[in-house]
Design an enzyme around this catalytic site. Structure first.
Site, short mmCIF file in Angstrom:
data_model
loop_
_atom_site.label_atom_id
_atom_site.label_comp_id
_atom_site.label_asym_id
_atom_site.label_seq_id
_atom_site.Cartn_x
_atom_site.Cartn_y
_atom_site.Cartn_z
N GLY A 207 93.00 40.02 57.61
CA GLY A 207 92.95 40.99 58.71
C GLY A 207 92.58 42.35 58.14
N MET A 208 91.45 42.90 58.55
CA MET A 208 90.99 44.19 58.02
C MET A 208 90.96 45.24 59.13
SD MET A 208 87.90 42.97 55.48
CE MET A 208 87.60 44.59 54.76
N SER A 209 91.83 46.24 59.01
CA SER A 209 91.91 47.28 60.05
C SER A 209 90.91 48.40 59.80
CB SER A 209 93.32 47.87 60.05
OG SER A 209 93.54 48.48 58.79
N GLY B 30 91.69 50.38 57.36
CA GLY B 30 92.59 51.30 56.66
C GLY B 30 92.64 51.01 55.16
N ILE B 31 93.40 51.84 54.47
CA ILE B 31 93.46 51.71 53.01
C ILE B 31 94.09 50.39 52.54
CG2 ILE B 31 95.45 53.32 53.05
CD1 ILE B 31 94.87 53.79 50.05
N LEU C 28 90.45 42.75 64.30
CA LEU C 28 90.83 42.43 65.67
C LEU C 28 90.68 43.70 66.49
CD1 LEU C 28 94.16 40.57 64.79
CD2 LEU C 28 91.91 39.54 65.19
N CYS D 132 103.87 42.52 68.18
CA CYS D 132 102.46 42.31 67.85
C CYS D 132 102.32 41.42 66.61
CB CYS D 132 101.78 43.66 67.61
SG CYS D 132 100.06 43.50 67.10
N CYS E 105 100.10 51.96 66.96
CA CYS E 105 98.64 52.18 66.89
C CYS E 105 98.04 52.62 68.22
CB CYS E 105 97.94 50.94 66.34
SG CYS E 105 98.01 49.48 67.42
N1 LIG Z 1 92.97 45.71 64.07
C1 LIG Z 1 93.31 44.92 63.05
N2 LIG Z 1 92.53 43.85 62.74
C2 LIG Z 1 92.83 43.04 61.72
N3 LIG Z 1 93.91 43.22 60.94
C3 LIG Z 1 94.71 44.27 61.19
C4 LIG Z 1 94.46 45.18 62.25
N4 LIG Z 1 95.43 46.11 62.26
C5 LIG Z 1 96.24 45.81 61.25
N5 LIG Z 1 95.84 44.70 60.60
C6 LIG Z 1 96.43 44.05 59.43
O1 LIG Z 1 97.84 44.23 59.43
C7 LIG Z 1 98.23 44.97 58.27
C8 LIG Z 1 99.38 45.89 58.61
O2 LIG Z 1 99.00 46.69 59.69
P1 LIG Z 1 99.56 48.16 59.88
O3 LIG Z 1 99.06 48.63 61.20
O4 LIG Z 1 100.99 48.16 59.57
O5 LIG Z 1 98.68 48.86 58.81
P2 LIG Z 1 98.71 49.82 57.63
O6 LIG Z 1 99.88 49.68 56.72
O7 LIG Z 1 98.33 51.13 58.13
O8 LIG Z 1 97.48 49.10 56.89
P3 LIG Z 1 95.99 49.55 56.78
O9 LIG Z 1 96.03 50.68 55.79
O10 LIG Z 1 95.29 48.33 56.27
O11 LIG Z 1 95.53 49.95 58.16
C9 LIG Z 1 96.98 45.68 57.82
O12 LIG Z 1 97.02 45.97 56.44
C10 LIG Z 1 95.90 44.69 58.17
O13 LIG Z 1 95.78 43.69 57.17
#
Ligand SMILES: Nc1ncnc2c1ncn2[C@@H]1O[C@H](COP(=O)(O)OP(=O)(O)OP(=O)(O)O)[C@@H](O)[C@H]1O
Length: 346
Positions: A8-10, A12-13, A34, A91, A188
């Site tokens: 899952g790739m948002s 983000g870092i 997603l 979620c 989010c």
């Molecule tokens: N829109 C998305 N689509 C796919 N995977 C997601 C999405 N949002 C979050 N994820 C997955 O869930 C993990 C945890 O989500 P969270 O929102 O807590 O992010 P985070 O700690 O800010 O991570 P990131 O820096 O990757 O955004 C993310 O690292 C990512 O792998």
């Protein structure tokens, strides 16, 4: 050994570094972003750009309808019902991880991954979520609802890293933009105060008007803006000035009342949970004390847990706990920090 994983790739870092780590560990990574709500597709663009640079496959999946129904609507309805929702927990447990598993199945991929800061361990044949190396970033609190079918497939490349190490790793790999990305904060789809979100998302005729602030002895203290705008344990932003600190003790939807009290009145010695999930019931039910957390940070109380006749969990708090809000989650841990399960507070 199969070395394919759906990540899952948002954008983000954390998930970006997770992609690099998985690739470095020899996995053939496919990334999926997603689309959960309208963010203008920025997350997907960033993820696609990174995937391109890493030479991994990436696709976007539109999950807006499911997210709206299962997370956003749940969020507003909980507040309207006078409860305090846990959107990230819901979620992760009901939407994100099960959807990742389904999308992986459709592609014949066994492993699923995210950038969550957690680890997993196997104990007596069962998988448990374990705390991240970076205690400050640990996200185990949100994952108590995941079952074995998901847990056994999870890869969690960020569990052994601290956030500082993650940034340094990205910089060292030449991904400067990733290295300096800001941490995402809060919910989010609702980065602002939830009250402003409710006013925008809920039709005005479904929101109650002003109601009475009462002291716990029933005395009238003033007017509030409607019970959904207050949560149990809240002290700030009440808009009422007394010569002592008061907190929201409870809200009453039927009478649109908000009851205020000193902090000492908010302590509870028991609570009940619904929609619970335990990795191994024998390790929690009637088996001595376990740790319970109802907040993401800085709280851990000892408790005894038993099952009730109507299939709820009864939690007897050995250390009383203040501001126990209905609708919030309670997560159980053992002394080593393994996540044993959890449920939703009634
Ligand atoms: N829109 C998305 N689509 C796919 N995977 C997601 C999405 N949002 C979050 N994820 C997955 O869930 C993990 C945890 O989500 P969270 O929102 O807590 O992010 P985070 O700690 O800010 O991570 P990131 O820096 O990757 O955004 C993310 O690292 C990512 O792998």
């Amino acid at each position: 050994m199969e070395k394919r994983v759906l990540l899952g790739m948002s954008g983000g870092i954390d998930s970006s570094v997770a992609a690099m780590k998985l690739q470095e560990a020899g996995y053939e990574v496919t990334g999926v972003t997603l689309r959960l709500h309208d963010d203008g597709g920025r997350g997907a663009e960033e993820a696609a750009r990174l995937a391109d640079r890493l030479g991994i496959a990436h696709f976007e999946y539109d999950a807006r309808e499911a997210f709206e129904a299962q997370v956003v609507r749940y969020f507003t309805e909980e507040y309207l019902a006078g409860r305090t929702p846990v959107p990230c927990t819901v979620c992760n447990n009901r939407l994100k991880w099960p959807l990742l598993a389904r999308l992986a199945d459709e592609r014949g991929i066994r492993s699923i991954a995210t950038g969550h800061y957690v680890r997993k361990v196997c104990h007596d044949g069962r998988w448990y979520i374990a705390p991240a190396a970076d205690a400050d970033k640990d996200q185990s609190f949100f994952l108590w609802g995941l079952k074995q079918d998901i847990l056994e497939r999870m890869l969690l490349p960020m569990g052994d890293l601290t956030k500082v190490e993650a940034r340094a790793y990205a910089a060292c790999r030449g991904f400067q933009r990733v290295a300096v990305k800001k941490d995402s904060l809060g919910v989010c789809f609702c980065p602002m105060d939830y009250r402003a979100f409710l006013r925008r998302a809920v039709p005005a005729d479904r929101l109650p008007g002003r109601g009475a602030f009462l002291y716990e002895n029933g005395a009238f203290l003033g007017w509030h803006e409607g019970y959904p705008f207050y949560t149990v344990g809240q002290r700030r932003g009440l808009g009422i000035h007394l010569n002592r600190a008061v907190y929201v003790k409870k809200t009453c939807r039927e009478r649109n009342e908000v009851v205020l009290a000193p902090l000492a009145s908010l302590y509870r010695t028991e609570m009940w949970l619904k929609d619970w999930n335990l990795v191994d019931e024998a390790r929690v039910l009637g088996s001595g004390t376990v740790i319970v957390k109802i907040r993401y940070r800085k709280q851990a109380n000892r408790c005894l847990v038993s099952r009730t006749d109507d299939d709820r969990l009864h939690v007897r708090l050995l250390d009383p706990l203040e501001a126990v809000a209905s609708g919030q989650a309670a997560a159980f841990y053992d002394a080593e920090g393994l996540l044993l399960g959890g449920g939703i507070i009634l």
